[in-house]
Design a protein around this motif. Structure first.
Motif, mmCIF file in Angstrom:
data_model
loop_
_atom_site.group_PDB
_atom_site.id
_atom_site.type_symbol
_atom_site.label_atom_id
_atom_site.label_comp_id
_atom_site.label_asym_id
_atom_site.label_seq_id
_atom_site.Cartn_x
_atom_site.Cartn_y
_atom_site.Cartn_z
ATOM 1 N N ILE A 196 10.778 9.507 3.759
ATOM 2 C CA ILE A 196 11.793 8.568 4.348
ATOM 3 C C ILE A 196 10.988 7.367 4.606
ATOM 4 C CG2 ILE A 196 11.402 9.004 6.778
ATOM 5 C CD1 ILE A 196 14.300 8.582 7.325
ATOM 6 N N LEU A 197 11.578 6.267 4.280
ATOM 7 C CA LEU A 197 10.765 5.000 4.419
ATOM 8 C C LEU A 197 11.535 4.220 5.488
ATOM 9 C CD1 LEU A 197 8.795 2.943 3.549
ATOM 10 C CD2 LEU A 197 10.317 2.012 1.883
ATOM 11 N N LEU A 198 10.628 3.795 6.488
ATOM 12 C CA LEU A 198 11.136 3.013 7.626
ATOM 13 C C LEU A 198 10.664 1.605 7.415
ATOM 14 C CD1 LEU A 198 10.752 5.167 10.530
ATOM 15 C CD2 LEU A 198 12.611 5.347 9.117
ATOM 16 N N GLY A 199 11.626 0.599 7.779
ATOM 17 C CA GLY A 199 11.414 -1.022 7.588
ATOM 18 C C GLY A 199 11.506 -1.129 9.173
ATOM 19 N N ASN A 200 10.450 -1.246 9.970
ATOM 20 C CA ASN A 200 10.692 -1.432 11.403
ATOM 21 C C ASN A 200 10.766 -2.899 11.746
ATOM 22 O OD1 ASN A 200 10.848 -0.279 14.094
ATOM 23 N ND2 ASN A 200 8.552 -0.177 14.284
ATOM 24 N N CYS A 222 12.205 2.837 -3.390
ATOM 25 C CA CYS A 222 12.341 4.108 -2.999
ATOM 26 C C CYS A 222 13.248 4.777 -4.297
ATOM 27 C CB CYS A 222 13.666 3.805 -2.073
ATOM 28 S SG CYS A 222 12.965 3.516 -0.648
ATOM 29 N N ALA A 223 13.945 4.059 -5.007
ATOM 30 C CA ALA A 223 14.377 4.696 -6.208
ATOM 31 C C ALA A 223 13.525 5.247 -7.262
ATOM 32 C CB ALA A 223 15.354 3.521 -6.977
ATOM 33 N N SER A 224 12.343 4.458 -7.341
ATOM 34 C CA SER A 224 11.349 4.613 -8.399
ATOM 35 C C SER A 224 10.636 6.023 -7.776
ATOM 36 C CB SER A 224 10.281 3.787 -8.555
ATOM 37 O OG SER A 224 9.555 3.496 -7.515
ATOM 38 N N LYS A 225 10.680 6.599 -6.549
ATOM 39 C CA LYS A 225 9.940 7.666 -5.943
ATOM 40 C C LYS A 225 11.146 8.800 -5.877
ATOM 41 C CE LYS A 225 6.265 5.734 -5.728
ATOM 42 N NZ LYS A 225 5.217 5.770 -6.750
ATOM 43 N N GLY A 226 12.132 8.713 -6.380
ATOM 44 C CA GLY A 226 12.973 9.647 -6.470
ATOM 45 C C GLY A 226 14.328 9.448 -5.568
ATOM 46 N N ASN A 227 14.679 8.472 -5.439
ATOM 47 C CA ASN A 227 15.652 8.001 -4.239
ATOM 48 C C ASN A 227 15.251 8.255 -2.670
ATOM 49 O OD1 ASN A 227 17.231 6.666 -6.168
ATOM 50 N ND2 ASN A 227 17.924 8.751 -6.859
ATOM 51 N N THR A 246 0.620 -1.267 0.009
ATOM 52 C CA THR A 246 0.143 0.068 0.068
ATOM 53 C C THR A 246 0.740 1.318 0.106
ATOM 54 O OG1 THR A 246 -0.206 -0.095 2.306
ATOM 55 C CG2 THR A 246 -1.921 -0.884 1.156
ATOM 56 N N LEU A 247 2.220 1.164 -0.225
ATOM 57 C CA LEU A 247 2.967 2.317 -0.057
ATOM 58 C C LEU A 247 2.773 3.272 -1.166
ATOM 59 C CD1 LEU A 247 6.733 1.250 0.808
ATOM 60 C CD2 LEU A 247 5.172 2.664 2.241
ATOM 61 N N ASP A 248 2.618 2.657 -2.450
ATOM 62 C CA ASP A 248 2.072 3.737 -3.392
ATOM 63 C C ASP A 248 0.789 4.617 -3.204
ATOM 64 O OD1 ASP A 248 4.270 3.242 -5.441
ATOM 65 O OD2 ASP A 248 3.116 1.436 -6.100
ATOM 66 N N ASN A 249 -0.225 3.963 -2.736
ATOM 67 C CA ASN A 249 -1.378 4.564 -2.320
ATOM 68 C C ASN A 249 -1.098 5.626 -1.154
ATOM 69 O OD1 ASN A 249 -2.762 3.163 -4.107
ATOM 70 N ND2 ASN A 249 -3.358 1.528 -2.571
ATOM 71 N N TRP A 250 -0.249 5.338 -0.201
ATOM 72 C CA TRP A 250 -0.155 6.112 1.061
ATOM 73 C C TRP A 250 0.672 7.373 0.593
ATOM 74 C CZ3 TRP A 250 1.809 2.124 5.155
ATOM 75 C CH2 TRP A 250 0.738 1.397 5.440
ATOM 76 N N HIS A 251 1.590 7.238 -0.227
ATOM 77 C CA HIS A 251 2.372 8.141 -0.984
ATOM 78 C C HIS A 251 1.793 9.296 -1.792
ATOM 79 C CE1 HIS A 251 5.646 9.784 -3.600
ATOM 80 N NE2 HIS A 251 6.275 9.803 -2.589
ATOM 81 N N GLU A 252 0.737 8.594 -2.449
ATOM 82 C CA GLU A 252 0.077 9.360 -3.557
ATOM 83 C C GLU A 252 -1.056 10.282 -2.710
ATOM 84 O OE1 GLU A 252 0.806 10.173 -6.550
ATOM 85 O OE2 GLU A 252 2.524 8.885 -6.528
#
Length: 113
Positions: A29-33, A54-59, A6-12
């Motif tokens: 920032i993306l955290l893997g907790n 992460c790279a696809s979203k501009g690093n 769901t990251l794409d949806n949350w980001h958008e």
């Protein structure tokens, strides 16, 4: 895996709701907790897959963290704070359109309380 999917949806959705002046430079920032669980051996999303996203979203910076063990938490927050400060030099991302009003008491260095 559901969180990652769901990251794409949350980001958008965040970009849509926040409506930053320049979505491409907004500091994410993306955290893997929970990396403390099984020493990370129970991972369901590969590091390669995360880094590709992460790279696809501009690093977007990625940190594997453990809030429980306080592992990599400070470096992650320092990273996002530094990024935000760099961007703030170019644009004021938090107070766009708000004029700064300083009271007479504050200008004298005193307190109004």
């Amino acid at each position: 895996m559901r969180s990652f999917d769901t990251l794409d949806n949350w980001h958008e959705e965040f970009l849509k709701q926040a409506n930053p002046a320049n979505p491409r430079t907004f500091p994410f920032i993306l955290l893997g907790n929970k990396i403390d669980i099984d020493g990370g051996n129970s991972r369901v999303v590969s590091e390669k897959k995360v880094k590709e996203w992460c790279a696809s979203k501009g690093n977007i910076p990625y940190f594997e963290t453990s809030a429980k063990e306080d592992y990599n938490v400070d470096p992650a927050f320092s990273s996002i704070a530094k990024t935000a400060l760099v961007i703030e030099n170019d644009q004021d991302i938090y107070f766009q359109g708000i004029t700064e009003a300083v009271s007479e008491t504050e200008q004298r260095g005193g307190c109004a309380c």
